[in-house]
Design a protein around this motif. Structure first.
Motif, PDB file in Angstrom:
ATOM      1  N   LEU A 136      49.117  37.329  30.921  1.00  0.00           N
ATOM      2  CA  LEU A 136      47.819  37.490  31.567  1.00  0.00           C
ATOM      3  C   LEU A 136      46.687  37.703  30.572  1.00  0.00           C
ATOM      4  O   LEU A 136      45.554  37.276  30.802  1.00  0.00           O
ATOM      5  N   GLY A 137      46.975  38.344  29.445  1.00  0.00           N
ATOM      6  CA  GLY A 137      45.937  38.608  28.461  1.00  0.00           C
ATOM      7  C   GLY A 137      45.402  37.370  27.780  1.00  0.00           C
ATOM      8  O   GLY A 137      44.342  37.401  27.147  1.00  0.00           O
ATOM      9  N   THR A 138      46.133  36.251  27.897  1.00  0.00           N
ATOM     10  CA  THR A 138      45.703  35.019  27.232  1.00  0.00           C
ATOM     11  C   THR A 138      45.471  33.877  28.221  1.00  0.00           C
ATOM     12  O   THR A 138      45.572  32.703  27.856  1.00  0.00           O
ATOM     13  N   MET A 139      45.183  34.214  29.473  1.00  0.00           N
ATOM     14  CA  MET A 139      44.908  33.198  30.481  1.00  0.00           C
ATOM     15  C   MET A 139      43.403  32.954  30.598  1.00  0.00           C
ATOM     16  O   MET A 139      42.633  33.903  30.775  1.00  0.00           O
ATOM     17  N   GLU A 140      43.000  31.683  30.499  1.00  0.00           N
ATOM     18  CA  GLU A 140      41.582  31.335  30.576  1.00  0.00           C
ATOM     19  C   GLU A 140      40.972  31.723  31.924  1.00  0.00           C
ATOM     20  O   GLU A 140      39.766  31.915  32.030  1.00  0.00           O
ATOM     21  N   GLU A 141      41.804  31.837  32.924  1.00  0.00           N
ATOM     22  CA  GLU A 141      41.327  32.213  34.243  1.00  0.00           C
ATOM     23  C   GLU A 141      40.689  33.606  34.237  1.00  0.00           C
ATOM     24  O   GLU A 141      39.800  33.898  35.033  1.00  0.00           O
ATOM     25  N   TYR A 142      41.165  34.452  33.319  1.00  0.00           N
ATOM     26  CA  TYR A 142      40.703  35.831  33.292  1.00  0.00           C
ATOM     27  C   TYR A 142      39.925  36.199  32.022  1.00  0.00           C
ATOM     28  O   TYR A 142      39.206  37.193  32.012  1.00  0.00           O
ATOM     29  N   GLY A 163      29.560  38.727  25.347  1.00  0.00           N
ATOM     30  CA  GLY A 163      29.234  38.456  26.744  1.00  0.00           C
ATOM     31  C   GLY A 163      30.259  37.604  27.456  1.00  0.00           C
ATOM     32  O   GLY A 163      29.998  37.092  28.549  1.00  0.00           O
ATOM     33  N   ASP A 164      31.429  37.433  26.870  1.00  0.00           N
ATOM     34  CA  ASP A 164      32.481  36.619  27.486  1.00  0.00           C
ATOM     35  C   ASP A 164      33.020  37.295  28.741  1.00  0.00           C
ATOM     36  O   ASP A 164      32.973  38.511  28.884  1.00  0.00           O
ATOM     37  N   GLN A 165      33.544  36.461  29.655  1.00  0.00           N
ATOM     38  CA  GLN A 165      34.229  36.997  30.824  1.00  0.00           C
ATOM     39  C   GLN A 165      35.503  37.694  30.367  1.00  0.00           C
ATOM     40  O   GLN A 165      36.268  37.170  29.551  1.00  0.00           O
ATOM     41  N   LEU A 166      35.735  38.884  30.864  1.00  0.00           N
ATOM     42  CA  LEU A 166      36.940  39.628  30.530  1.00  0.00           C
ATOM     43  C   LEU A 166      37.330  40.451  31.747  1.00  0.00           C
ATOM     44  O   LEU A 166      36.732  41.481  32.034  1.00  0.00           O
ATOM     45  N   HIS A 167      38.318  39.957  32.475  1.00  0.00           N
ATOM     46  CA  HIS A 167      38.752  40.667  33.683  1.00  0.00           C
ATOM     47  C   HIS A 167      39.279  42.044  33.299  1.00  0.00           C
ATOM     48  O   HIS A 167      40.055  42.180  32.337  1.00  0.00           O
ATOM     49  N   PRO A 168      38.878  43.092  34.012  1.00  0.00           N
ATOM     50  CA  PRO A 168      39.288  44.462  33.642  1.00  0.00           C
ATOM     51  C   PRO A 168      40.793  44.691  33.659  1.00  0.00           C
ATOM     52  O   PRO A 168      41.286  45.620  33.023  1.00  0.00           O
ATOM     53  N   PHE A 169      41.543  43.846  34.383  1.00  0.00           N
ATOM     54  CA  PHE A 169      42.991  44.014  34.428  1.00  0.00           C
ATOM     55  C   PHE A 169      43.734  42.940  33.631  1.00  0.00           C
ATOM     56  O   PHE A 169      44.946  42.816  33.740  1.00  0.00           O
ATOM     57  N   ALA A 170      43.009  42.172  32.811  1.00  0.00           N
ATOM     58  CA  ALA A 170      43.655  41.109  32.038  1.00  0.00           C
ATOM     59  C   ALA A 170      44.515  41.678  30.912  1.00  0.00           C
ATOM     60  O   ALA A 170      45.495  41.062  30.493  1.00  0.00           O
ATOM     61  N   SER A 171      44.143  42.833  30.418  1.00  0.00           N
ATOM     62  CA  SER A 171      44.895  43.435  29.319  1.00  0.00           C
ATOM     63  C   SER A 171      45.100  44.914  29.620  1.00  0.00           C
ATOM     64  O   SER A 171      44.152  45.703  29.599  1.00  0.00           O
ATOM     65  N   LEU A 172      46.339  45.283  29.893  1.00  0.00           N
ATOM     66  CA  LEU A 172      46.668  46.678  30.222  1.00  0.00           C
ATOM     67  C   LEU A 172      47.850  47.137  29.361  1.00  0.00           C
ATOM     68  O   LEU A 172      48.958  47.343  29.866  1.00  0.00           O
ATOM     69  N   PRO A 173      47.645  47.291  28.056  1.00  0.00           N
ATOM     70  CA  PRO A 173      48.765  47.683  27.183  1.00  0.00           C
ATOM     71  C   PRO A 173      49.347  49.051  27.485  1.00  0.00           C
ATOM     72  O   PRO A 173      50.482  49.341  27.105  1.00  0.00           O
ATOM     73  N   TYR A 174      48.579  49.899  28.172  1.00  0.00           N
ATOM     74  CA  TYR A 174      49.072  51.231  28.519  1.00  0.00           C
ATOM     75  C   TYR A 174      49.427  51.345  30.002  1.00  0.00           C
ATOM     76  O   TYR A 174      49.737  52.434  30.484  1.00  0.00           O
ATOM     77  N   GLY A 175      49.368  50.236  30.715  1.00  0.00           N
ATOM     78  CA  GLY A 175      49.591  50.308  32.142  1.00  0.00           C
ATOM     79  C   GLY A 175      48.322  50.754  32.856  1.00  0.00           C
ATOM     80  O   GLY A 175      47.232  50.792  32.271  1.00  0.00           O
TER      81      GLY A 175
END
Length: 234
Positions: A136-142, A163-175
């Motif tokens: 999920l952290g490397t999906m262009e969708e997010y 200013g890039d799009q970055l979904h708040p749940f795209a990267s959750l290394p700590y859960g």
């Protein structure tokens, strides 16, 4: 608190000893000990190895980190405080970007406590669902330009953010949520302090064959990390 054969030198029982006595469950104590080693120690050391490797192989970004630290700490011996670390925006952004692209924890698992519908799929109670950070952290969708390593995506506009799009749940290394990593703040501080002290005084280089990242019980570069560390002359 210093421990001596499972008991503090001042006579106070250790955490594991108290668990065994109160719960009368050695299996629980073993699980806790493994959690402390695998989750509380190995994850941070693996993450630091990955971050150091990325810094050593990305001289442009490393220089930005150094310039930020030099501005915050004109004297390398300046004591690190929370106030100083709060201003190390690029350093923290670099750490977050490494964990987005090379997440040490490859996924977070949850066992469903009741029948659930997710994206139209009915999933029965008892099934374990895994949130794959590496995917999920490397999906262009997010994430805009997801395949590019760009710490600036984590910065606010006033801090020079992209200013890039970055979904708040795209990267959750700590859960996330009630069962997120209890040691998140401690782990963040450990990494920030170590990197700040190291990079303020030394230039990090890597002049060997590129390392491949492999999945074991974590995700990290495989092979010897043969860094060249040169003292900064300032």
């Amino acid at each position: 608190m210093k421990l001596n054969e499972g008991r503090a030198l001042d006579g106070e029982p250790s955490l594991l000893e108290r668990v065994i006595k109160s719960e009368n469950n050695e299996k629980l104590a073993v699980i806790m000990a493994l959690d402390m080693i695998l989750v509380g120690i190995d994850t941070i050391s693996m993450a630091v190895c990955s971050i150091l490797y990325q810094l050593a192989t990305r001289p442009v970004e490393q220089q930005k980190v150094y310039e930020e630290l030099k501005r915050l700490m004109p004297d390398p011996k300046t004591p690190l405080t929370i106030q100083l670390l709060d201003q190390a925006h690029y350093l923290k952004a670099f750490i977050k970007e490494v964990l987005r692209v090379y997440s040490t924890v490859i996924g977070n698992g949850r066992t469903l406590q009741e029948d659930t519908v997710i994206c139209g799929y009915r999933i029965p109670k008892g099934v374990q669902c895994v949130f794959p950070n590496l995917v999920l952290g490397t999906m262009e969708e997010y994430v805009t330009d997801a395949q590019r390593f760009k710490p600036e995506r984590w910065l606010k506009p006033a801090q020079g953010g992209s200013g890039d799009q970055l979904h708040p749940f795209a990267s959750l290394p700590y859960g996330y949520g009630a069962r997120m990593c209890l040691g998140r703040r401690f782990a963040d501080l450990e990494m920030q302090i170590l990197l700040a002290k190291l990079l303020r005084s030394f230039k990090l280089e890597y002049h060997h064959k590129p390392l491949e990242y492999v999945v074991t019980f974590m995700y990290a570069p495989e092979g010897a990390l043969k860094f060249k560390m040169t003292p900064r002359e300032d």
